[in-house]
Design an enzyme around this catalytic site. Sequence first.
Site, PDB file in Angstrom:
ATOM      1  N   LYS A   1       0.851  -1.189   0.000  1.00  0.00           N
ATOM      2  CA  LYS A   1       0.000   0.000   0.000  1.00  0.00           C
ATOM      3  C   LYS A   1       0.886   1.238   0.000  1.00  0.00           C
ATOM      4  CE  LYS A   1      -4.381   1.052   2.302  1.00  0.00           C
ATOM      5  NZ  LYS A   1      -5.058   0.968   3.600  1.00  0.00           N
TER       6      LYS A   1
HETATM    7  O1  G3P Z   1      -8.974   1.869   4.368  1.00  0.00           O
HETATM    8  C1  G3P Z   1      -8.779   3.173   4.801  1.00  0.00           C
HETATM    9  C2  G3P Z   1      -9.369   3.355   6.144  1.00  0.00           C
HETATM   10  O2  G3P Z   1      -8.645   2.631   7.077  1.00  0.00           O
HETATM   11  C3  G3P Z   1      -9.552   4.737   6.586  1.00  0.00           C
HETATM   12  O3  G3P Z   1     -10.695   4.723   7.352  1.00  0.00           O
HETATM   13  O4  G3P Z   1     -12.299   5.468   9.008  1.00  0.00           O
HETATM   14  O5  G3P Z   1      -9.867   6.086   9.224  1.00  0.00           O
HETATM   15  O6  G3P Z   1     -11.294   7.134   7.472  1.00  0.00           O
HETATM   16  P1  G3P Z   1     -11.056   5.927   8.316  1.00  0.00           P
END
Ligand code: G3P
Length: 225
Positions: free
Chosen positions: A83
Amino acid sequence: MKFFLDTANVDEIRQIAELGILDGVTTNPSLVAKEKREFRKTITEICEIVSGPVSAETVSLDWEGMVREGRELATWAPNIAVKIPLTPDGLRATRVLADEGIKVNVTLIFSLPQGLLAAKAGAAFISPFIGRLDDIGHDGLQLIRDLRQVLATYGLQSEIIAASIRHPMHVVEAAKAGAHIATMPFAVMQALMKHPLTDRGIERFLADWRTLPNYQEAILTPAKV
Ligand code: G3P
């Protein structure tokens, strides 16, 4: 649509994998840090549980560092996807790793040109963050629709991972928008399985079933001829 878990928690991953519905896992540095375990151990354990792609993120900001880390991560298991964040260095590193046959998931995508550039750089996966866009008053799902259309127009092969999913309706709408994959927290995956009418229906069926004579043996006991 493929379902990924967005977590580095091995217990959560095992629980969903056991149901036979888990297609892959995405992690990021924040999710790994939350588990307070050694990075390599966590990732290799996840890769043993899941046969689909497992994203592990680089932390260098320069392309040489990203390539170095990406090459190393790719040796940890055959199903690693490296990633990499969408920056100019990230695009350069993506091209190098993709040319070496390493699957790259380009992350932190917030606009159509960013997604298009990642696809052009050879990313196997591109990850638009729909929840974080919604947080600032933009339309995350519209980005998924637009990306799907543009990738199809130009025959670009990257799979769209709807990321930063916050609730079940994000999954529903991402599916309708044509995302190839939705990556979601454990709680969202659990919420997708629940419906109060399913619970009520099971209760009612069982209550009726228990009125049968010998209901306890009715299924597993062979019929007498
Ligand atoms: O896959 C990306 C994710 O982990 C981000 O999620 O909820 O931190 O915006 P969030």
